[in-house]
Design a protein around this motif. Structure first.
Motif, mmCIF file in Angstrom:
data_model
loop_
_atom_site.group_PDB
_atom_site.id
_atom_site.type_symbol
_atom_site.label_atom_id
_atom_site.label_comp_id
_atom_site.label_asym_id
_atom_site.label_seq_id
_atom_site.Cartn_x
_atom_site.Cartn_y
_atom_site.Cartn_z
ATOM 1 N N VAL A 26 -14.570 -42.087 -55.627
ATOM 2 C CA VAL A 26 -13.258 -42.195 -56.254
ATOM 3 C C VAL A 26 -13.330 -41.518 -57.614
ATOM 4 O O VAL A 26 -14.256 -41.771 -58.391
ATOM 5 N N VAL A 27 -12.364 -40.632 -57.871
ATOM 6 C CA VAL A 27 -12.269 -39.936 -59.147
ATOM 7 C C VAL A 27 -11.013 -40.427 -59.855
ATOM 8 O O VAL A 27 -9.912 -40.383 -59.286
ATOM 9 N N VAL A 28 -11.164 -40.906 -61.092
ATOM 10 C CA VAL A 28 -10.043 -41.394 -61.884
ATOM 11 C C VAL A 28 -9.816 -40.428 -63.040
ATOM 12 O O VAL A 28 -10.754 -40.107 -63.783
ATOM 13 N N VAL A 29 -8.579 -39.951 -63.164
ATOM 14 C CA VAL A 29 -8.201 -39.082 -64.276
ATOM 15 C C VAL A 29 -6.972 -39.723 -64.913
ATOM 16 O O VAL A 29 -5.934 -39.873 -64.261
ATOM 17 N N CYS A 30 -7.078 -40.111 -66.173
ATOM 18 C CA CYS A 30 -6.031 -40.926 -66.795
ATOM 19 C C CYS A 30 -5.685 -40.405 -68.180
ATOM 20 O O CYS A 30 -6.575 -40.179 -69.018
ATOM 21 N N SER A 31 -4.397 -40.236 -68.419
ATOM 22 C CA SER A 31 -3.936 -39.895 -69.766
ATOM 23 C C SER A 31 -4.130 -41.095 -70.675
ATOM 24 O O SER A 31 -4.018 -42.248 -70.244
ATOM 25 N N LEU A 32 -4.394 -40.830 -71.940
ATOM 26 C CA LEU A 32 -4.486 -41.885 -72.943
ATOM 27 C C LEU A 32 -3.314 -41.831 -73.912
ATOM 28 O O LEU A 32 -3.293 -42.546 -74.909
ATOM 29 N N GLU A 72 -22.817 -28.496 -55.036
ATOM 30 C CA GLU A 72 -22.207 -27.968 -56.252
ATOM 31 C C GLU A 72 -21.057 -27.016 -55.960
ATOM 32 O O GLU A 72 -20.195 -26.809 -56.820
ATOM 33 N N ASP A 73 -21.044 -26.416 -54.759
ATOM 34 C CA ASP A 73 -19.958 -25.502 -54.398
ATOM 35 C C ASP A 73 -18.954 -26.153 -53.454
ATOM 36 O O ASP A 73 -18.175 -25.468 -52.786
ATOM 37 N N ALA A 74 -18.955 -27.484 -53.397
ATOM 38 C CA ALA A 74 -18.112 -28.196 -52.434
ATOM 39 C C ALA A 74 -16.631 -28.028 -52.759
ATOM 40 O O ALA A 74 -16.229 -27.930 -53.923
ATOM 41 N N VAL A 75 -15.832 -28.011 -51.700
ATOM 42 C CA VAL A 75 -14.379 -28.112 -51.818
ATOM 43 C C VAL A 75 -13.990 -29.499 -51.311
ATOM 44 O O VAL A 75 -14.277 -29.852 -50.166
ATOM 45 N N LEU A 76 -13.364 -30.273 -52.183
ATOM 46 C CA LEU A 76 -13.039 -31.659 -51.863
ATOM 47 C C LEU A 76 -11.570 -31.777 -51.470
ATOM 48 O O LEU A 76 -10.691 -31.208 -52.136
ATOM 49 N N GLU A 77 -11.326 -32.500 -50.407
ATOM 50 C CA GLU A 77 -9.959 -32.895 -50.085
ATOM 51 C C GLU A 77 -9.757 -34.295 -50.638
ATOM 52 O O GLU A 77 -10.452 -35.241 -50.264
ATOM 53 N N LEU A 78 -8.799 -34.415 -51.574
ATOM 54 C CA LEU A 78 -8.583 -35.667 -52.283
ATOM 55 C C LEU A 78 -7.194 -36.212 -51.973
ATOM 56 O O LEU A 78 -6.236 -35.439 -51.825
ATOM 57 N N VAL A 126 -5.664 -41.657 -59.221
ATOM 58 C CA VAL A 126 -6.801 -42.377 -58.655
ATOM 59 C C VAL A 126 -7.078 -41.706 -57.317
ATOM 60 O O VAL A 126 -6.393 -41.954 -56.330
ATOM 61 N N LEU A 127 -8.060 -40.812 -57.317
ATOM 62 C CA LEU A 127 -8.277 -39.886 -56.213
ATOM 63 C C LEU A 127 -9.488 -40.310 -55.379
ATOM 64 O O LEU A 127 -10.586 -40.466 -55.900
ATOM 65 N N SER A 128 -9.283 -40.467 -54.086
ATOM 66 C CA SER A 128 -10.404 -40.741 -53.188
ATOM 67 C C SER A 128 -10.752 -39.451 -52.447
ATOM 68 O O SER A 128 -9.882 -38.661 -52.084
ATOM 69 N N VAL A 129 -12.046 -39.247 -52.252
ATOM 70 C CA VAL A 129 -12.513 -38.047 -51.547
ATOM 71 C C VAL A 129 -12.402 -38.311 -50.049
ATOM 72 O O VAL A 129 -13.098 -39.157 -49.495
ATOM 73 N N ARG A 130 -11.504 -37.558 -49.411
ATOM 74 C CA ARG A 130 -11.284 -37.756 -47.983
ATOM 75 C C ARG A 130 -12.154 -36.837 -47.136
ATOM 76 O O ARG A 130 -12.556 -37.185 -46.027
ATOM 77 N N ALA A 131 -12.454 -35.649 -47.652
ATOM 78 C CA ALA A 131 -13.284 -34.713 -46.895
ATOM 79 C C ALA A 131 -14.017 -33.800 -47.864
ATOM 80 O O ALA A 131 -13.554 -33.538 -48.977
#
Length: 736
Positions: free
Chosen positions: A656-662, A683-689, A716-721
């Motif tokens: 899970v990747v969280v990116v949040c404005s402050l 390191e060269d992965a392409v993530l489907e989020l 709130v991004l989950s890595v699906r693929a």
């Protein structure tokens, strides 16, 4: 619990089977609550028989100082709390690291294992891995405990003849050096491993290793010798059965494994007296809400996905020096007073405020919570109003001023004239016994969670004793320390047994503060202090929220719910309550601590759906249910905070990747640089989020662009693929 150092014996062979699963039984360990204080002798007039205090567990002993270092040195072992005096923290199913430095003289290979011992004495071996960079001698194993109770672990360093041989073979055979000697040495190690496999009841592995030893002959081509000896099946068998020479164990160190909810939970706080309270126009006074009128709030908390409903004190409230609205000293006849001013002629800590109902009503409330999948947490506030029965029955439990009056509570410039602190140094035996009696009384009515008010104002050795006593008989009971105080006190309360701790989260707003604090709670203190990130409390109206903007409340809810596996909300947060009593202060205007505050929880614009969504995301994603595996991600913008969490499950890795404005006022835009390697991804992965808040789908690599507005201040991004291959282990992305 005594910990005996293991003396190395160069000729010793392992005393347990070699497989990585559970092995031999050891004598079950004594309870590991090291350092738990014995109840002190009385220092004032006796008020209860000594037998009323349950016997404290014998103080555990840390591994003895001066234990000789093993033949293979093993140092810097963690997690170890105060040299083993107190148990490190773990919970059922939680993956946590055991680390050590393991090395030896010369160039022969070393290896290391963790030996876990369960509460019933069963040993499990988990092999460690050498961490890069090479030469720093850092070893680590990720371990999981599966049973509530006292565990121990030790690290065993050992000389590894197999890896020593592999290193020599890979260097010598390709150039034809010492081929005959290399073969003889390999045969010797493989034959020894075959005997170990046979003794462990693994005849297939024994046959494989014996056959490999036979095939190592000098008349075989050197490159073929390496293929024979280093096949995958041989490496696997040798990892399990390879000889462990010069075995050098550390002492056993304690770990206490709590139930899952000690680590992962969502708390909702409300005042039953406000829920269903109505104003009686004819009598010109409020009529209190009750336990029965609060069932609706239980149902709402369950619908929002909370696990624990926390109630402020529900005991009778004193009238002497009762506080009025906004902490004034002039209450009206209908003002209820602060619930923390405990005790009146109607009873004390072992009584229920009659306005809320009786014991049957409380039991019905707990039963309804249980039906909804909730637990009820009760406030344990060890203090008394001037009207508490203790004041007349046990005056020796309080401090006297020179003028003969009992000292009330102060935190200058704040004064709490309606509260008398307890002096634990006057008749400690009687006080200890009474508190334990009270806790067990509420436990008998279904309370298995206690939020403890201001534990830092009571002696630490008292808490060590009380928590050990409860854990000894009821290891499922959870105590949350409400201690907003100096770091060492907060950490020590965690060390002596508190399962959860309030934190400084409400005061961490800047990006650098959040990054520093997330690192602290997830890495530096995770073995001693489990954080509970409350977004607000009846005492804390955070300055970040005093704008009243929904975006500000959304930002803090997202951060709390994702940064920590346990978080909490005080009711009114979802309604954007934010007005301070005075500018620059943290007290709420018209604080519920001093008056009834019924609310319209269906008012337009409330954040109930957001809270429910966040709790659903947390339940769907194991990554958000753990504390330790966190990676801070780089964002150039100083007002965008990003991090990722990862959990390994039986069905795959969850990211899970969280990116949040402050900044709740304006849109912030920036690039986000993902450290994919730190997440265990190519390191060269392409993530489907998938954005679990909105259902939107994105494709990201190491460098990405985000735009966060006040209307949508967080992802709130989950890595699906990953590279087109599914990685879903759960997830409930909106719209899917």
């Amino acid at each position: 619990m005594a910990y005996v150092g293991h003396v190395s014996d160069p000729s010793a062979q392992p005393t347990t089977p070699r497989g990585p699963g559970r092995t031999a039984r050891r004598q079950p360990a004594a309870h590991p609550d090291a350092g738990a204080a014995q109840p002190p002798a009385r220092q004032a007039t006796p008020t209860a028989p000594a037998a009323s205090v349950a016997a404290a567990p014998a103080a555990a002993q840390a591994p003895a100082l001066g234990v000789p270092i093993g033949r293979i040195p093993v140092v810097a072992v963690s997690p170890v709390v105060e040299g083993g005096r107190y148990p490190a923290k773990a919970s059922v199913g939680e993956r946590f690291p055991v680390r050590a430095k393991v090395f030896r003289e010369g160039h022969d290979a070393v290896n290391a294992s963790v030996i876990l011992t369960s509460p019933d004495g069963v040993e499990t071996r988990v092999d460690m891995t050498a961490l890069p960079p090479a030469g720093l001698d850092n070893w680590e194993a990720s371990v999981v405990l599966d049973e509530v109770g006292p565990w121990t672990f030790r690290v065993e360093g050992w000389s590894d003849p197999w890896q020593t041989w592999v290193h020599h073979a890979e260097a010598k055979l390709p150039v034809g050096m010492d081929v005959e000697l290399v073969c003889l040495e390999g045969q010797q190690v493989l034959t020894a491993a075959a005997a170990i496999a046979e003794a462990a009841g693994r005849p297939g592995d024994a046959a494989l290793l014996t056959g490999t030893a036979t095939a190592l002959t000098p008349d075989t081509a050197p490159e073929d010798l390496l293929d024979i000896a280093l096949s995958r099946s041989v490496r696997r068998a040798m990892a399990t059965h390879g000889p462990r020479e010069l075995l050098s164990p550390t002492p056993d160190y304690p770990v206490f494994c709590d139930r899952r909810r000690a680590l992962f939970s969502a708390w909702y706080e409300f005042f039953p007296r406000s829920q269903g309270a109505v104003y009686d126009e004819e009598r010109e006074r409020w009529v209190s809400g009750t336990f029965d009128s609060s069932h609706e709030r239980l149902e709402a908390a369950a619908a929002m996905g909370f696990d624990i409903v926390y109630l402020p004190p529900i005991h009778p409230i004193g009238t002497a020096f009762r506080k009025g609205p906004n902490n004034t000293l002039t209450p009206g006849p209908g003002d209820p007073g602060s619930p923390w001013a405990i005790g009146s002629a109607e009873g004390g800590h072992d009584a229920i405020h009659p306005d809320l109902g009786g014991w049957d009503d409380f039991d019905r409330f707990v039963a309804r919570a249980t039906e909804l999948g909730l637990e009820v947490a009760l406030d344990l506030a060890l203090q008394a109003s001037p009207d508490h029965p203790w004041v007349t029955e046990h005056p020796e439990w309080f401090s006297l001023r020179p003028d003969g009056t009992i000292a009330y509570a102060e935190n200058p410039p704040k004064k709490y004239q309606d509260i008398y602190p307890i002096n634990f140094d006057r008749d400690p035996e009687g006080i200890y016994a009474e508190v334990l009696r009270i806790v067990r009384l509420w436990m008998s009515h279904g309370v298995r969670v206690f939020r403890v008010d201001n534990p830092h104002t009571k002696p630490v050795n008292f808490w060590a004793w009380l928590l050990a006593e409860v854990r000894r008989t009821d290891p499922d009971v959870i105590f949350l320390a409400e201690a907003f105080t100096k770091p060492e006190m907060m950490r020590t309360l965690g060390k002596v047994g508190y399962q959860q701790s309030y934190t400084y989260f409400t005061w961490r707003n800047e990006k650098w503060e959040l990054a520093e604090y997330l690192t602290e709670v997830s890495q530096e203190t995770a073995h001693i202090m489990r954080p509970n990130f409350f977004v607000n409390t009846p005492d804390i109206n955070p300055t970040f929220l005093q704008s009243g903007l929904a975006s500000a409340f959304t930002i803090r809810a997202v951060l709390a719910a994702t940064m920590s596996p346990t978080w909490g909300v005080y009711s009114g947060f979802e309604l954007l309550e934010h007005e301070p009593l005075r500018q620059g202060g943290e007290e709420y205007l018209d604080s519920e601590k001093y008056q009834y505050r019924p609310r319209d929880f269906d008012a337009p614009g409330n954040l109930g759906l957001l809270l429910g969504r966040l709790n659903a995301i947390r339940r769907a994603h194991p990554a958000l249910q753990q504390l330790r595996d966190v990676t801070l991600q780089h964002v150039p913008d100083a007002e965008i905070f990003a991090f990722s969490k990862t959990a390994t499950t039986s069905s795959g890795d969850d990211h899970v990747v969280v990116v949040c404005s402050l900044n709740p006022y304006v849109t912030r835009e920036s690039e986000v640089y993902l450290d994919l390697a730190a997440m265990g991804l190519p390191e060269d992965a392409v993530l489907e989020l998938v954005d679990e808040l909105t259902g939107a789908t994105y494709h990201w690599g190491a460098r990405n662009f985000v735009s966060l507005s006040p209307a949508a201040p967080a992802h709130v991004l989950s890595v699906r693929a990953v590279n087109g291959q599914s990685l879903v282990t759960g997830g409930t992305g909106a719209g899917r």
